[in-house]
Design a protein around this motif. Structure first.
Motif, short mmCIF file in Angstrom:
data_model
loop_
_atom_site.label_atom_id
_atom_site.label_comp_id
_atom_site.label_asym_id
_atom_site.label_seq_id
_atom_site.Cartn_x
_atom_site.Cartn_y
_atom_site.Cartn_z
N MET A 269 54.04 17.80 76.85
CA MET A 269 54.54 17.55 75.49
C MET A 269 53.41 17.62 74.47
SD MET A 269 56.99 14.32 76.38
CE MET A 269 57.89 14.26 77.93
N LEU A 270 52.25 17.07 74.83
CA LEU A 270 51.10 17.14 73.93
C LEU A 270 50.62 18.58 73.76
CD1 LEU A 270 49.16 13.98 75.12
CD2 LEU A 270 50.26 14.29 72.90
N PHE A 271 50.70 19.34 74.83
CA PHE A 271 50.33 20.75 74.76
C PHE A 271 51.24 21.49 73.78
CE2 PHE A 271 51.15 25.11 76.24
CZ PHE A 271 49.87 25.64 76.12
N GLU A 272 52.53 21.20 73.84
CA GLU A 272 53.49 21.85 72.94
C GLU A 272 53.18 21.51 71.47
OE1 GLU A 272 56.84 21.41 70.26
OE2 GLU A 272 56.36 19.75 71.60
N VAL A 273 52.81 20.25 71.21
CA VAL A 273 52.44 19.85 69.84
C VAL A 273 51.16 20.58 69.43
CG1 VAL A 273 51.67 17.95 68.38
CG2 VAL A 273 53.58 17.61 69.95
N ALA A 274 50.19 20.65 70.35
CA ALA A 274 48.93 21.34 70.05
C ALA A 274 49.18 22.79 69.66
CB ALA A 274 48.00 21.27 71.26
N GLU A 275 50.08 23.46 70.38
CA GLU A 275 50.40 24.86 70.06
C GLU A 275 50.97 24.97 68.65
OE1 GLU A 275 50.44 27.95 72.90
OE2 GLU A 275 48.76 26.77 72.15
N GLY A 276 51.83 24.03 68.28
CA GLY A 276 52.39 24.05 66.93
C GLY A 276 51.33 23.83 65.87
N LEU A 277 50.43 22.87 66.12
CA LEU A 277 49.34 22.60 65.17
C LEU A 277 48.41 23.80 65.05
CD1 LEU A 277 48.43 18.91 66.14
CD2 LEU A 277 49.88 19.69 64.25
N ARG B 115 48.59 26.60 81.74
CA ARG B 115 48.46 25.73 80.58
C ARG B 115 46.99 25.35 80.34
NH1 ARG B 115 52.62 22.44 81.28
NH2 ARG B 115 51.54 20.94 82.60
N LEU B 116 46.27 25.06 81.42
CA LEU B 116 44.84 24.76 81.30
C LEU B 116 44.09 25.96 80.73
CD1 LEU B 116 42.31 23.06 81.81
CD2 LEU B 116 42.33 23.87 84.18
N GLU C 282 47.57 8.19 79.69
CA GLU C 282 47.54 7.29 80.83
C GLU C 282 48.70 7.63 81.77
OE1 GLU C 282 47.57 3.31 79.37
OE2 GLU C 282 45.62 3.49 78.38
N ASN C 283 49.69 8.32 81.21
CA ASN C 283 50.82 8.82 81.99
C ASN C 283 50.84 10.34 81.84
OD1 ASN C 283 53.26 9.56 83.11
ND2 ASN C 283 54.42 7.90 82.17
N LEU C 284 50.50 11.07 82.90
CA LEU C 284 50.33 12.53 82.81
C LEU C 284 51.62 13.28 82.52
CD1 LEU C 284 47.76 13.19 85.68
CD2 LEU C 284 47.36 12.83 83.24
N ILE C 285 52.75 12.57 82.53
CA ILE C 285 54.01 13.24 82.20
C ILE C 285 54.01 13.74 80.76
CG2 ILE C 285 55.26 11.19 81.37
CD1 ILE C 285 57.72 12.21 82.89
N TYR C 286 53.14 13.15 79.93
CA TYR C 286 53.10 13.54 78.52
C TYR C 286 52.23 14.78 78.26
CZ TYR C 286 55.43 9.23 77.11
OH TYR C 286 56.36 8.22 76.94
N ALA C 287 51.45 15.22 79.24
CA ALA C 287 50.56 16.36 79.03
C ALA C 287 51.29 17.61 78.52
CB ALA C 287 49.78 16.67 80.30
N LEU D 42 43.87 17.62 70.93
CA LEU D 42 44.93 17.65 71.93
C LEU D 42 44.59 18.57 73.09
CD1 LEU D 42 46.44 16.22 69.58
CD2 LEU D 42 48.49 17.44 70.27
N TYR D 43 44.09 19.77 72.78
CA TYR D 43 43.74 20.72 73.83
C TYR D 43 42.67 20.14 74.77
CZ TYR D 43 46.24 24.56 71.49
OH TYR D 43 47.20 25.38 70.94
N LYS D 44 41.67 19.49 74.18
CA LYS D 44 40.61 18.92 75.01
C LYS D 44 41.14 17.85 75.95
CE LYS D 44 36.51 19.74 72.13
NZ LYS D 44 35.47 19.12 71.28
N ASN D 45 42.00 16.99 75.43
CA ASN D 45 42.54 15.92 76.25
C ASN D 45 43.50 16.44 77.31
OD1 ASN D 45 41.75 13.00 75.33
ND2 ASN D 45 41.92 14.19 73.45
N VAL D 46 44.31 17.42 76.95
CA VAL D 46 45.21 18.02 77.94
C VAL D 46 44.39 18.72 79.02
CG1 VAL D 46 46.99 19.76 78.33
CG2 VAL D 46 47.15 18.26 76.34
N SER D 47 43.30 19.38 78.63
CA SER D 47 42.44 20.06 79.61
C SER D 47 41.86 19.06 80.61
CB SER D 47 41.30 20.79 78.89
OG SER D 47 41.77 21.88 78.15
N VAL D 48 41.41 17.93 80.10
CA VAL D 48 40.85 16.90 80.99
C VAL D 48 41.91 16.41 81.96
CG1 VAL D 48 39.94 14.54 81.07
CG2 VAL D 48 39.07 16.16 79.38
#
Length: 465
Positions: A117-125, A152-153, A110-115, A137-143
């Motif tokens: 950070m979520l991408f960085e976690v997705a890369e680790g996973l 990043r997209l 809901e706050n795009l500032i986290y995109a 995570l990748y799907k949600n960051v892509s959206v």
């Protein structure tokens, strides 16, 4: 998401009451400072991830017992902080709690500032092999970034492409088509890996023109980077390194182009590319990895040079080919596939060869052991190998060919290889008189499975469009 009335604090307070324990006693049991526990219970301090782990363990509950409540703790009973949410995402992914991952991601984006950070976690996973959670995570960051022309997209789409690849050739094609339009947005190192994976997908789909085009693109990009790496005094712009050494992409491009012309029965042109990947004079690296790679391509080149003679009907090349591949255990399956094809083309008797390599019938080698060969390519070749083997036995009026027809049909249905399905159906119907009732029933079930898969494929295609 509507928060529940019960909280982790309520559960903890009830536990202490039921056990007749004081805060000090539970502090000793959990290893959490008593003052911290008191503030947590009085809703004066948020519950950190480490606190949650310790509380859950001290209460002798499953590790993820409070995870659903912890989502509420992070978003409704305190202000969300990345310091708590990041470890919670990682723990949830490791325990397969995708529901919690999804809830956290939906709330955060809901706050795009986290995109980022979520991408960085997705890369680790992704690197840890936790692909289901990474996919979320990748799907949600892509959206969240769908209107951004960002690298990043593009990386998200690359990872989603990798995750989507499996046995189903129809789904693999859809994944490849979706990813291709993002390829040019990637860093050059990722472009190399993207091209490599796309080549493997299109090869397994027998789209030879596409494979050839992509292999040429791979060669051009890898060669350019290789020359810059060794000849340029300037620092390269890309800080990334591809998955493999650059020379391997160059060699692989030649290998795949040779394979394309081999499939098209243009053995003269194929041999030209064999000569290219056997030539290692330009490779400047001299480490063990480079030496192993050069040796591997030399082996393949020697084998394929003999193979092309075989495919031109030179029977004297058969013994040479067999003796050469007998020394290379991880190449025997591919070689047997080629030998059976040649036997069917030229009506050769290869019973002695099949008997010699009986351990590979049925093929029992782990698909992951094939080095440069991609698993999808091997699965496709195995389905075709079984149908060629069936044709060989049935041509010689031996009913064990029916067993291989059914095995090939089952695998072809699973990977959606329509061409081989048609071949298996044709073989079975031509030799139906050799079958027993059990085999006819198995065939009927497989045909029903093929039909169901076909109907599903049509539905998927309409959804994709």
């Amino acid at each position: 998401m509507v928060p529940t009335t019960t909280t982790i604090r309520d559960e903890l307070a009830m536990y202490l009451s039921q056990k007749g324990m004081s805060i000090n006693q539970f502090s000793g049991q959990s290893g959490i400072n008593s003052g911290t526990l008191s503030r947590i219970l009085n809703d004066q301090q948020p519950i950190a991830m480490d606190h949650l782990v310790r509380i859950t363990k001290a209460m002798e509950l499953p590790e993820d017992h409070f995870y659903s409540l912890y989502v509420e703790e992070c978003f409704y009973h305190s202000s969300p902080t990345w310091r708590r949410l990041r470890p919670f995402l990682v723990h949830s992914a490791a325990l397969g709690r995708l529901d919690c991952v999804e809830q956290v991601v939906q709330n955060l984006l809901e706050n795009l500032i986290y995109a980022p950070m979520l991408f960085e976690v997705a890369e680790g996973l992704f690197q840890e092999g936790l692909w289901e959670a990474a996919e979320l995570l990748y799907k949600n960051v892509s959206v969240s970034e769908k209107y951004q022309n960002s690298e990043r997209l593009a990386i998200c789409q690359f990872r989603l492409f990798r995750i989507a690849l499996g046995d189903d050739q129809t789904k693999n094609l859809q994944a490849a088509l979706l990813f291709e339009c993002y390829l040019d947005r990637l860093d050059e190192a990722d472009q190399l890996d993207g091209l490599n994976h796309l080549i493997n997908v299109y090869y397994s789909l027998h789209k030879w023109k596409k494979v050839d085009d992509l292999a040429q693109e791979l060669f051009q990009l890898a060669s350019l980077r290789y020359d810059l790496h060794h000849n340029s005094k300037r620092t390269q712009n890309s800080p990334k390194n591809p998955e493999k050494p650059l020379y391997r992409y160059i060699l692989y491009s030649h290998l795949m182009r040779a394979s394309v012309y081999e499939e098209q029965k243009d053995y003269k042109t194929a041999q030209k590319f064999v000569s290219l990947y056997m030539d290692s004079s330009w490779i400047r690296e001299d480490d063990e990895n480079a030496k192993r790679t050069v040796a591997q391509y030399q082996e393949w080149g020697n084998a394929n040079t003999i193979l092309y003679r075989l495919m031109l009907g030179q029977h004297e090349a058969l013994l040479e080919y067999v003796e050469l591949i007998s020394l290379q255990n991880d190449e025997i399956f591919v070689a047997l596939f080629n030998i059976v094809i040649a036997a069917n083309l030229f009506n050769w008797n290869i019973d002695h060869i099949l008997e010699r390599f009986a351990a590979y019938l049925p093929y029992r080698t782990n698909l992951d052991e094939f080095g440069e060969y991609h698993q999808q390519i091997i699965a496709d070749q195995y389905a075709r190998f079984l149908s060629e083997l069936a044709a060989y036995y049935l041509h010689n009026k031996r009913r064990e060919g029916i067993i291989f027809v059914l095995q090939s049909l089952a695998l072809s249905a699973r990977i959606n290889n329509e061409t081989n399905i048609f071949k298996c159906v044709d073989l079975f119907e031509q030799h139906r008189h050799l079958t027993d009732e059990e085999e006819k029933e198995q065939y009927k079930l497989l045909i029903r499975e093929v039909q169901d898969s076909h109907d599903k494929k049509i539905h998927q295609a309409s959804s994709f469009l």
